[in-house]
Design an enzyme around this catalytic site. Structure first.
Site, PDB file in Angstrom:
ATOM      1  N   ARG A 111       0.147  49.969   1.950  1.00  0.00           N
ATOM      2  CA  ARG A 111       0.213  48.993   0.860  1.00  0.00           C
ATOM      3  C   ARG A 111      -1.045  48.144   0.926  1.00  0.00           C
ATOM      4  O   ARG A 111      -1.188  47.273   1.765  1.00  0.00           O
ATOM      5  CB  ARG A 111       1.469  48.132   1.019  1.00  0.00           C
ATOM      6  CG  ARG A 111       1.474  46.882   0.155  1.00  0.00           C
ATOM      7  CD  ARG A 111       2.785  46.130   0.245  1.00  0.00           C
ATOM      8  NE  ARG A 111       3.204  45.758   1.575  1.00  0.00           N
ATOM      9  CZ  ARG A 111       2.736  44.718   2.264  1.00  0.00           C
ATOM     10  NH1 ARG A 111       1.776  43.955   1.763  1.00  0.00           N
ATOM     11  NH2 ARG A 111       3.210  44.445   3.466  1.00  0.00           N
TER      12      ARG A 111
ATOM     13  N   HIS B  40       2.664  42.028  -0.040  1.00  0.00           N
ATOM     14  CA  HIS B  40       4.025  42.516  -0.296  1.00  0.00           C
ATOM     15  C   HIS B  40       4.422  42.267  -1.750  1.00  0.00           C
ATOM     16  O   HIS B  40       4.937  43.153  -2.430  1.00  0.00           O
ATOM     17  CB  HIS B  40       4.998  41.807   0.648  1.00  0.00           C
ATOM     18  CG  HIS B  40       6.427  42.160   0.427  1.00  0.00           C
ATOM     19  ND1 HIS B  40       6.940  43.409   0.678  1.00  0.00           N
ATOM     20  CD2 HIS B  40       7.463  41.417  -0.031  1.00  0.00           C
ATOM     21  CE1 HIS B  40       8.226  43.426   0.394  1.00  0.00           C
ATOM     22  NE2 HIS B  40       8.571  42.237  -0.055  1.00  0.00           N
TER      23      HIS B  40
ATOM     24  N   TYR C 220      -0.891  38.257   8.559  1.00  0.00           N
ATOM     25  CA  TYR C 220      -0.321  39.186   9.532  1.00  0.00           C
ATOM     26  C   TYR C 220      -1.068  40.509   9.662  1.00  0.00           C
ATOM     27  O   TYR C 220      -0.669  41.359  10.444  1.00  0.00           O
ATOM     28  CB  TYR C 220       1.155  39.463   9.208  1.00  0.00           C
ATOM     29  CG  TYR C 220       1.425  39.967   7.802  1.00  0.00           C
ATOM     30  CD1 TYR C 220       1.281  41.310   7.470  1.00  0.00           C
ATOM     31  CD2 TYR C 220       1.837  39.080   6.800  1.00  0.00           C
ATOM     32  CE1 TYR C 220       1.535  41.763   6.187  1.00  0.00           C
ATOM     33  CE2 TYR C 220       2.096  39.525   5.516  1.00  0.00           C
ATOM     34  CZ  TYR C 220       1.943  40.876   5.209  1.00  0.00           C
ATOM     35  OH  TYR C 220       2.193  41.317   3.930  1.00  0.00           O
TER      36      TYR C 220
END
Length: 376
Positions: free
Chosen positions: A264, A268, A277
């Site tokens: 990805r 998100h 992160y």
């Protein structure tokens, strides 16, 4: 000669490394035994749909920033998975998508505005699941896996040779529903394909903190399910493996689990800050394996695609995005149902519709509280 336990296990095991037909630089590699490349015309169609899907994804992200969508989970970088999953199915097969699979819905032929209805904050999915044979996009993780098994089993019991394919993310494989669905499907030998799009993160949780398995494809072995892993940024390999999986399920040989290794590239959702992160260098590495660019190079090298073909695909994608943008900006009357045009101003009282046939005292109290706040 009797079949040994070892032979049974070997027949279920995925390839030791992900199946690949095209290297990251777009050059062809020798595929493993048992898989054949899709036809040239199908690959060209896949390329055009991937280009259109990438542009649609960018347009939907922009609409979110403009306030036209409540949220949008981008699938940039996962186009090979989205398109291959749809192309492996027949029109009478069923697709069970997640919230990240809008590009797959578009490839399936669903009206783009209807596909975005749920992401505008509406209470319905926007399209007719029965007519399209596409279940509503699922936000709760892995609940759609059980729905897919139920549908596959219904098709089998009705004597139809349809197949259900269910998309699920790597995070969804940590849910109990996923494992219940694998067990249920294997015991009943239901014609369902579990397609895991392993994009390396469940929101901010990396794969290494989700499982100790060597690959998610191995999750199927304990349930007696044939499994495979594939380079999910290689459209040629992904379509080949999924076509094999669908054929296996349709022939009555039971369910099939496919794990696609992909990434990805975007956060998100638009509400996420992926920089908290993951390392930018990691994103750069995966950018170099971009599925659209990889397929384009492969097709060019084989003489199947030229500059005019690339320009034509991009022009069609731009026109498609413009139509989506214009229609999303055309509002209906307040409370109007979205479909051919945008939804318009939402009716806040719709929150309480279709919850219970007879509203509970708590629901009536909440509605009255909202009314007082709005009137105040």
């Amino acid at each position: 000669m009797s079949v040994t336990h070892r032979q049974v296990v070997d027949g279920l095991l995925p390839s030791p490394v992900p199946v690949r037909f095209v290297a990251e630089n777009g050059t062809a590699v020798e595929p493993p035994t048992g898989y054949s490349a899709p036809g040239d015309e199908q690959l060209l169609e896949a390329y055009r749909r991937m280009v259109l899907g990438r542009r649609f994804d960018r347009q939907a992200t922009a609409l979110t920033k403009q306030g036209r969508l409540a949220v949008y989970p981008s699938s940039r970088g996962q186009e090979a998975c989205q398109i291959a999953g749809v192309l492996a199915l027949r029109a009478d097969d069923w697709l069970f998508p997640t919230y990240r699979d809008s590009v797959a819905l578009i490839a399936r032929g669903i009206d783009p505005v209807e596909a975005l209805t749920l992401l505008r904050g509406d209470w319905h999915c926007g399209y007719d699941p029965v007519a399209t044979r596409v279940a509503p996009q699922c936000t709760p993780l892995a609940t759609q896996t059980l729905h897919a098994v139920g549908m596959a089993e219904a098709l089998r019991r009705k004597g139809e040779d349809g197949v259900a394919m269910v998309f699920v993310g790597d995070g969804g494989t940590s849910e109990g529903d996923f494992h219940e669905a694998l067990n249920y499907a294997s015991v009943l030998r239901s014609p369902v394909v579990f397609f895991v799009q392993n994009n390396q993160y469940a929101i901010s949780v990396p794969l290494a903190r989700q499982t100790a398995a060597p690959a998610l494809a191995y999750k199927g072995i304990g349930y007696g399910m044939r499994s495979e892993q594939v380079d999910g940024n290689d459209l040629v390999a992904t379509l080949s493996v999924l076509t094999t999986a669908v054929r296996h399920a349709r022939a009555g040989d039971g369910p099939f689990l496919v794990e696609a290794h992909t990434y990805r590239m975007d956060p998100h959702t638009n509400a996420d800050d992926a920089g908290r992160y993951r390392d930018p260098e990691e994103v750069d590495r995966w950018e170099s394996a971009d599925p659209v660019a990889r397929l384009e190079t492969y097709l060019r090298d084989r003489g199947l695609l030229d500059a005019d073909g690339v320009a034509s695909a991009q022009e069609a994608a731009e026109e498609f995005a413009a139509r989506v943008r214009d229609r999303m900006n055309a509002d209906t009357e307040p409370g109007g149902r979205s479909g051919s045009v945008g939804r318009g101003k939402p009716d806040p009282y719709e929150l309480f519709d279709h919850v219970f046939a007879d509203p509970t005292p708590q629901l009536r109290e909440q509605r009255a509280s909202l009314a007082a706040e709005l009137e105040g």
